[in-house]
Write an enzyme that holds these catalytic residues in place. Sequence first.
Site, PDB file in Angstrom:
ATOM      1  N   TYR A 143     -19.002  22.123  10.246  1.00 18.77           N
ATOM      2  CA  TYR A 143     -19.137  21.299   8.788  1.00 18.77           C
ATOM      3  C   TYR A 143     -19.931  19.885   9.308  1.00 18.77           C
ATOM      4  O   TYR A 143     -19.937  19.534   8.836  1.00 18.77           O
ATOM      5  CB  TYR A 143     -17.939  21.267   8.460  1.00 18.77           C
ATOM      6  CG  TYR A 143     -17.241  22.526   7.073  1.00 18.77           C
ATOM      7  CD1 TYR A 143     -17.944  23.784   7.350  1.00 18.77           C
ATOM      8  CD2 TYR A 143     -17.610  22.240   6.029  1.00 18.77           C
ATOM      9  CE1 TYR A 143     -17.723  24.941   7.217  1.00 18.77           C
ATOM     10  CE2 TYR A 143     -17.134  23.120   5.213  1.00 18.77           C
ATOM     11  CZ  TYR A 143     -17.376  24.713   5.517  1.00 18.77           C
ATOM     12  OH  TYR A 143     -17.028  25.291   4.698  1.00 18.77           O
ATOM     13  N   LYS A 190     -14.190  32.856  17.628  1.00 18.74           N
ATOM     14  CA  LYS A 190     -15.215  34.112  17.820  1.00 18.74           C
ATOM     15  C   LYS A 190     -15.260  34.399  19.716  1.00 18.74           C
ATOM     16  O   LYS A 190     -16.500  33.238  19.536  1.00 18.74           O
ATOM     17  CB  LYS A 190     -16.065  33.897  16.970  1.00 18.74           C
ATOM     18  CG  LYS A 190     -17.748  34.684  16.980  1.00 18.74           C
ATOM     19  CD  LYS A 190     -17.584  36.664  16.563  1.00 18.74           C
ATOM     20  CE  LYS A 190     -18.519  36.884  17.026  1.00 18.74           C
ATOM     21  NZ  LYS A 190     -18.316  38.625  16.620  1.00 18.74           N
ATOM     22  N   ASP A 222     -14.695  38.596  12.737  1.00 18.54           N
ATOM     23  CA  ASP A 222     -14.586  39.717  12.199  1.00 18.54           C
ATOM     24  C   ASP A 222     -13.751  40.840  11.704  1.00 18.54           C
ATOM     25  O   ASP A 222     -14.331  41.859  10.542  1.00 18.54           O
ATOM     26  CB  ASP A 222     -16.368  40.095  12.579  1.00 18.54           C
ATOM     27  CG  ASP A 222     -16.588  40.698  14.625  1.00 18.54           C
ATOM     28  OD1 ASP A 222     -15.467  40.071  15.340  1.00 18.54           O
ATOM     29  OD2 ASP A 222     -16.915  41.485  14.618  1.00 18.54           O
ATOM     30  N   ASP A 246     -12.572  29.033   5.722  1.00 16.88           N
ATOM     31  CA  ASP A 246     -13.021  29.170   4.138  1.00 16.88           C
ATOM     32  C   ASP A 246     -13.386  30.497   4.381  1.00 16.88           C
ATOM     33  O   ASP A 246     -13.169  30.728   3.000  1.00 16.88           O
ATOM     34  CB  ASP A 246     -14.896  28.176   4.794  1.00 16.88           C
ATOM     35  CG  ASP A 246     -15.492  28.316   3.512  1.00 16.88           C
ATOM     36  OD1 ASP A 246     -14.888  28.080   1.607  1.00 16.88           O
ATOM     37  OD2 ASP A 246     -17.080  28.467   3.152  1.00 16.88           O
ATOM     38  N   ASP A 250     -11.232  32.870   1.524  1.00 19.26           N
ATOM     39  CA  ASP A 250     -11.833  33.278  -0.378  1.00 19.26           C
ATOM     40  C   ASP A 250     -11.386  34.623  -0.074  1.00 19.26           C
ATOM     41  O   ASP A 250     -10.947  35.352  -1.180  1.00 19.26           O
ATOM     42  CB  ASP A 250     -13.310  33.558   0.190  1.00 19.26           C
ATOM     43  CG  ASP A 250     -13.623  32.143  -0.900  1.00 19.26           C
ATOM     44  OD1 ASP A 250     -13.142  30.779  -0.775  1.00 19.26           O
ATOM     45  OD2 ASP A 250     -15.043  31.964  -1.530  1.00 19.26           O
TER      46      ASP A 250
HETATM   47  C1  IPM Z   1     -13.513  25.456   0.051  1.00 19.65           C
HETATM   48  C2  IPM Z   1     -15.023  24.952  -0.707  1.00 19.65           C
HETATM   49  C3  IPM Z   1     -15.705  24.150  -0.064  1.00 19.65           C
HETATM   50  C4  IPM Z   1     -15.633  23.423   2.051  1.00 19.65           C
HETATM   51  C5  IPM Z   1     -17.241  23.718  -0.706  1.00 19.65           C
HETATM   52  C6  IPM Z   1     -17.406  23.063  -2.033  1.00 19.65           C
HETATM   53  C7  IPM Z   1     -18.379  22.153   0.393  1.00 19.65           C
HETATM   54  O1  IPM Z   1     -15.896  26.319  -0.434  1.00 19.65           O
HETATM   55  O2  IPM Z   1     -12.874  23.895  -0.507  1.00 19.65           O
HETATM   56  O3  IPM Z   1     -13.447  26.389   0.263  1.00 19.65           O
HETATM   57  O4  IPM Z   1     -16.912  24.815   2.132  1.00 19.65           O
HETATM   58  O5  IPM Z   1     -15.136  23.575   2.286  1.00 19.65           O
HETATM   59 MG    MG Z   2     -14.765  27.470   0.183  1.00 25.89          MG
END
Ligand code: IPM
Ligand code: MG
Length: 356
Positions: A143, A190, A222, A246, A250
């Site tokens: 990032y 990885k 993975d 990240d 999710d």
């Molecule tokens: C998160 C989001 C952010 C990230 C974005 C909105 C920049 O996806 O906080 O997980 O990638 O960190």
């Molecule tokens: Mg995110």
Amino acid sequence: MSIDRKILLLPGDGIGPEVILEAERVLECLNSKYSLGISIEKALLGGVAYEESGDPLPQETLEKADWSDAILLGAVGGPRWDDLPSEKKPEKGLLRIRAEYDFFANLRPAILSKYLVSASTIKKELVSDLDLLIVRELTGGIYFGEPRGFIEKNKAINTMVYDEEEIIRIGKVGFEAALKRNKKLCSVDKSNVLEVSMLWREVITELAKDYEEVQLSHMLVDNAAMQLVREPKQFDVIVTGNLFGDILSDISAMLTGSIGMLPSASLNESGKGLYEPVHGSAPDIAGKDLANPIAAILSVAMMMRYTFDLEDIAQEIESAVDSVLSEGHRTSDLESEGKLLSTKEMGNEILTKLEL
Ligand code: IPM
Ligand code: MG
């Protein structure tokens, strides 16, 4: 002596303002109930800030962030701003504020309420009682690595870089968290392909010598993605870099049925924190009073726990949420047989519990 607890609210874009309003009502309620000495300021971040000032993280917001002990953020971004250059994008405001205050330790718990087991898309027995924590490094990795950017119109570059110190400090957060829980830490990388991951694995393995009580394992990212949906309860704490964290967070959020439920904390070494729901700005439902405010409200609980060291109050908020869920109240992101609640109505239910 009156206590002073300074909180900055950054509602942001999309559903951000709606969910932050409910979180603010929770803060105000607890403030008057327990005389917490909370003072609240508000500022702009993200697309709304860009519209107002041409900058997704304006100077005025930074000044208020300096003043505050803790920040509560709604969400940033939306299709309206997709075509802006990357420096002006709403997401850039969020990344800059994370970097500005060195909020390197991102804690993302994925806890499945026993009242929501059927909301998960995964088989009941695989997710019931799920309680895992992802510790994501937040201010380094791909990032932020240099060089980055467009080299030519049809060629671009990003760099994944970590040094030993960055790995040690996030590794410690992972080990410490595991010590307070079930003493299992899985480090995700990885290392079969990336040198940065080879270093990561080496440093974490070395650090493990200071934490003999913690059982450390390593997993390739993975495989970790697959294992999270195959057998999620094998995990206790996962520690990983920025991009892998990240993605994996999710996945783990969805194990709990809705990303609308999950809070997060991003901390620096001094305990100052940025608290935010894991969900995004959900532009499709913005302004419709449909969003689930629970992730924002549980982010307030994390703020009470980590920045203000008010564990009892954190638990009171979490119990209020749990008890509202136990009564069958649901917003539209959660499956329900009964009437669905609006954002405000869900806030009302939780406040009713807290006012008792
Ligand atoms: C998160 C989001 C952010 C990230 C974005 C909105 C920049 O996806 O906080 O997980 O990638 O960190
Ligand atoms: Mg995110």
